[in-house]
Design an enzyme around this catalytic site. Structure first.
Site, PDB file in Angstrom:
ATOM      1  N   GLY A  30       0.849  -1.097  -0.148  1.00  0.00           N
ATOM      2  CA  GLY A  30      -0.004   0.017   0.038  1.00  0.00           C
ATOM      3  C   GLY A  30       0.914   1.228  -0.111  1.00  0.00           C
ATOM      4  O   GLY A  30       0.331   2.220  -0.318  1.00  0.00           O
ATOM      5  N   CYS A  65     -18.667 -12.121 -19.941  1.00  0.00           N
ATOM      6  CA  CYS A  65     -19.741 -12.353 -20.778  1.00  0.00           C
ATOM      7  C   CYS A  65     -19.824 -13.454 -21.893  1.00  0.00           C
ATOM      8  O   CYS A  65     -20.684 -14.251 -21.970  1.00  0.00           O
ATOM      9  CB  CYS A  65     -20.357 -10.936 -21.444  1.00  0.00           C
ATOM     10  N   CYS A  77     -22.623  -6.735 -19.721  1.00  0.00           N
ATOM     11  CA  CYS A  77     -21.289  -6.831 -18.885  1.00  0.00           C
ATOM     12  C   CYS A  77     -20.199  -6.154 -19.223  1.00  0.00           C
ATOM     13  O   CYS A  77     -19.852  -5.789 -20.315  1.00  0.00           O
ATOM     14  CB  CYS A  77     -20.834  -8.479 -18.715  1.00  0.00           C
TER      15      CYS A  77
END
Lengths: 193, 290, 366
Positions: free
Chosen positions: B31, B271, B265
């Site tokens: 992070g 999809c 999608c």
């Protein structure tokens, strides 16, 4: 005569880096390193490959074996400046793990810039045959065991102290003849040592 | 004039080493944004130069690369970046999430859960989650150093006071392993939970802002919220009109100028895979226009 | 010699000769034709027309050649010429909804009526220098015809749902602002602000727009739509009483969709920023739209804190002809003023050496 480095510098550096990256991302798990021919006698071919992959003139190196053979090889192949004070090093190579200097002698970075710190590369005989250290933290699903040997006594206490410095701290790479395993500062030793 | 010659994956080896060192630090400090000497790339800043530099530095001849933008493999920028690596690195490419070893993305995380050994590379425009609360780097660096995120909590609290809810719908801030507050890049907050305890390594590259950061696999990533206003995912309350999915993030597509629209999608691979395995590939669920 | 008490005239004349000779370069190399500039340096021509505020490709090409490729100098040439032209009035607003479209993209919807049309763009090229490309005959592109059917603007589609503020209704009685005839005053209305931005320096607007993206006056922009193509220009001549077509011009339009604003009395909805340029000046149109939206801070009740929101700061410094003039004027002789300063500094220093207090020095400086 100084032996050749990587035969194919682009792909070998890439595959070595990926092993180091995977090892850092999955602390404690060993990843294989192909190694490089013609390394100085005190370095494993794997350690030498890591040095060729990560070092250059922007990455000062401290090494516990400042023999001419090693220094000439490092300078010729990487151009990395070799420093005498461990705290000045971006990377340190430790060939005699029992005499690993205290982690506090390396640079842990600052709170503003914790990334400006030393990564210590420790050559060991085995990553799995020593007394097991049980690890937890980022990169580890549940628990992970790492059993490097030989290591100095009291390393676990030093690792606890190192973890307490987070986000400052020292990152360790344990290197055997053919593998690397990482112990970044983010990891806790929950058992062993 | 000297005709330029380019290295494998475009970047020279010295640049790759510098970026690789930054990537290792980023993984070791989850992070935290590691500054790096971002290079000029042959595409404009803001178009994925950070992601491209990260990908170029990790990519090897055995990798299989997938590139998506807005979840889709066929959006122009995804096509462009994929071609760039085909041309400069000669790597195999795929559109199938499960077949890829490296996935570079802009604004989405694939719907298909990622696996160990995969690397997801995010293109990041503004890596600093506090930047819009405090424009000065000197100040935000200090806040991260002291883990002083009161400004962010205040902002979210003010949202609730003003709008009754947290009014951040994308680039929703997260806290990584209980320490650094991190910008997930402008992914919709729908994708935030996928970052938590993810099996794959997540790398983030911001070229213009010269930052690299990371989330190792199996790392705790928590979306910031309040006890009485918990984080909520959002997706349009509809099914994908092509595959019928009711669990994927949807794009709204305008079909005419009389208010007609449909939902599909955003993740084209997800999809297509659903349609390929369905009995009736283009079945339209009841209640939706054909 | 730069300093010449007499003989300045001769020095200037010779400098002009030197400039003309430098501009021409090696006479053995053929001179650039205006057609070459207009056809092959099209985007330079477009920028010079936009910031020079005249739609005339040939004239802009001429200016670029005369200015040795210095675009601000070329813009200056066009502006100086423009100032000499009579003003007949204002054209009817161009209808960009009826544009013959060559490029049209939206970053907010994957697909929409009329589709995404990539058109001629650098966007997805790889910036690799290709030495052979200049000589090779280009392949024939797949589609070259412009789309002539009217294509709804994305902002109009959103407006139909009331999700975005409406375009301001046209007020036929309101005069059209023109800062080339009325000096800029503050607060400035949006028409004058947009005119200022359209003529403003691309680099300046780019930097300001960029600053808003980095947190100095954030506006949460989305590129709702960018379109490039040809539009009809019409003019209502007072004596004719109806609109006469003057011809077609190429324009680039950008509509930014920005963060919603809401209040106790108004539900949240998206707001707009607008950019329009002559020719194909996409970077300029986008930057203009970002800055236009930022400058609406006052109107939308937002805090004016960042440079891009500060109307006076932006509008007073956007004009590169003004800016280059004033910056470069420092090359002009300032002997008189400097001598006065010199005298003052000497006096202050001698006071200082005699031990006068800093307060006394400050007074002396005033």
């Amino acid at each position: 005569m100084i032996e050749a480095g990587f035969e194919n510098p682009v792909t070998e550096a890439q595959s070595t880096f990926r092993s180091i990256m995977d090892a850092t991302a999955r602390p404690g798990s060993p990843f294989s390193i192909a190694g490089v021919a013609g390394a100085p006698s005190s370095l494993y071919p794997s350690t030498a490959a890591i040095a060729l992959t990560l070092l250059d003139h922007d990455a000062p190196l401290w090494i516990d074996d400042p023999a001419d053979e090693v220094l000439n090889w490092v300078r010729f192949h990487t151009s990395a400046p070799v420093v005498t004070l461990a705290a000045d090093a971006a990377f340190a190579i430790v060939t005699r793990p029992q005499s690993l200097p205290p982690l506090g002698s390396f640079n842990p970075g600052t709170l503003d810039y914790p990334d400006v710190s030393t990564t210590v590369i420790v050559q060991v005989e085995t990553l799995t045959g020593g007394a097991p250290l049980t690890l937890a933290g980022p990169g580890i699903k549940g628990r992970q065991t790492l059993a490097p040997a030989p290591i100095p006594s009291g390393l676990t206490q030093q690792l606890d102290a190192n973890r307490a410095l987070f986000p400052r701290g020292i990152d360790l790479l344990f290197v055997s003849a053919g593998e690397v395993a990482a112990l970044p500062r983010s990891v806790r030793v929950v058992e062993g040592g | 004039m000297n005709a330029p010659a380019y290295n494998f994956a475009y970047l020279d080896e010295q640049t790759k080493r510098m970026i690789r060192r930054a990537i290792l630090k980023a993984i070791a400090i989850p992070g935290y944004q590691v500054p790096f000497a971002s290079r000029e790339m042959p595409m404009p800043y803001g178009w994925g130069t950070g992601g491209v530099q990260v990908t170029a530095s990790i990519l090897g001849p055995n990798d299989v690369l997938k590139v998506i933008d807005q979840g889709s493999d066929d959006t122009t920028n995804a096509v462009s970046i994929r071609k760039f690596f085909q041309r400069t690195a000669g790597v195999a490419t795929t559109t199938h999430t499960r077949d890829a070893t490296v996935i570079q993305t802009r604004h989405r995380i694939p719907e298909q859960a990622l696996a160990e050994g995969q690397v997801l590379v995010f293109q990041v425009p503004i890596p600093e989650p506090l930047r819009f609360l405090e424009p000065r780097e000197t100040e935000t660096r200090r806040m991260h150093a002291l883990a002083d995120y009161s400004l962010m909590h205040l902002k979210l609290y003010e949202d609730i006071a003003r709008h009754g809810r947290i009014s951040t719908s994308y680039a929703y801030p997260v806290k990584v392993q209980g320490r650094y507050v991190m910008d997930p890049s402008p992914t919709p907050k729908f994708d935030n939970p996928k970052m938590n305890d993810c099996a794959a390594l997540q790398l983030f590259g911001a070229g213009r802002e010269k930052r690299i950061y990371a989330i190792p696999p199996y790392t705790a990533v928590v979306s910031l919220d309040f006890e009485d206003h918990p984080f909520e995912r959002y997706r349009h309350d509809a099914r994908c009109e092509l595959c019928g999915a009711d669990d994927s993030y949807l794009d709204e597509v305008i079909t005419d100028d009389r208010g007609g629209r449909m939902f599909v999608c955003s993740d084209t691979d997800y999809c297509e895979a659903r349609r390929a395995t369905a009995d009736k590939p283009h079945a339209v669920p009841q209640g939706y226009p054909a | 010699m730069y300093v010449a008490v007499k003989g300045g005239e001769q020095a200037i004349e010779n400098a002009h000769l030197l400039l003309a000779s430098e501009r021409r370069g090696d006479p053995a190399i053929p001179e650039l034709s205006l057609a070459q500039i207009s056809e092959q340096l099209t985007l330079a021509v477009d920028r010079v027309m936009t910031e020079g505020s005249i739609y005339d490709r040939e004239l802009a090409a001429l200016a670029i050649r005369q200015a040795r490729g210095d675009l601000i100098e070329a813009i200056f040439l066009l502006r100086a010429f423009r100032a000499t032209l009579p003003r007949f009035g204002a054209s009817e607003p161009v209808d960009t909804g009826a544009m013959a479209i060559r490029r049209r993209i939206s970053a907010t919807f994957k697909d929409l009526p009329g589709g995404q049309i990539l058109g001629p763009t650098f966007d997805y090229t790889h910036r690799l220098i290709e030495p052979d490309a200049a000589d090779a005959a280009p392949q024939v592109p797949a589609v070259v015809d412009a789309v002539e059917e009217p294509m709804p603007r994305v902002t109009d589609l959103l407006a139909a749902d009331n999700l975005i503020e409406r375009s301001p209704a046209r007020d036929f009685d309101a005069p059209v602002g023109d800062l080339t005839r009325e000096p800029l005053s503050f607060p400035a209305e949006r028409d004058v602000r947009l005119q200022n931005l359209a003529r403003g320096d691309e680099g300046f607007l780019l930097a300001l727009g960029y600053s808003t993206q980095r947190g100095f006056g954030r506006t949460h922009p989305f590129a709702g739509e960018i379109r490039l193509g040809e539009v009809e220009v019409e003019f209502v001549a007072e004596d004719a009483g109806f609109a006469v077509p003057l011809g077609r011009i190429t324009v680039t339009e950008c509509q930014m969709i920005n963060q919603f604003a809401g209040s106790a009395t108004e539900p949240p909805r998206f707001t707009r920023g607008y950019g329009l340029t002559f020719g194909h000046c996409e970077r300029k149109a986008m930057a203009m739209a970002l800055v236009d939206r930022s400058l609406r801070a006052r109107e939308l009740g937002e805090d004016v804190k960042a440079p891009a929101q500060d109307e006076e700061f932006v509008l007073s410094h956007s004009d590169n002809v003004q800016a280059t003039g004033f910056v470069e004027h420092l090359k002009l002789p300032h002997y008189v003023d400097f001598q006065a300063e010199l005298g003052l500094v000497r006096k202050l220093r001698s006071d200082f050496e005699r031990g006068a207090s800093p307060d006394a020095l400050a007074e002396a400086a005033e």
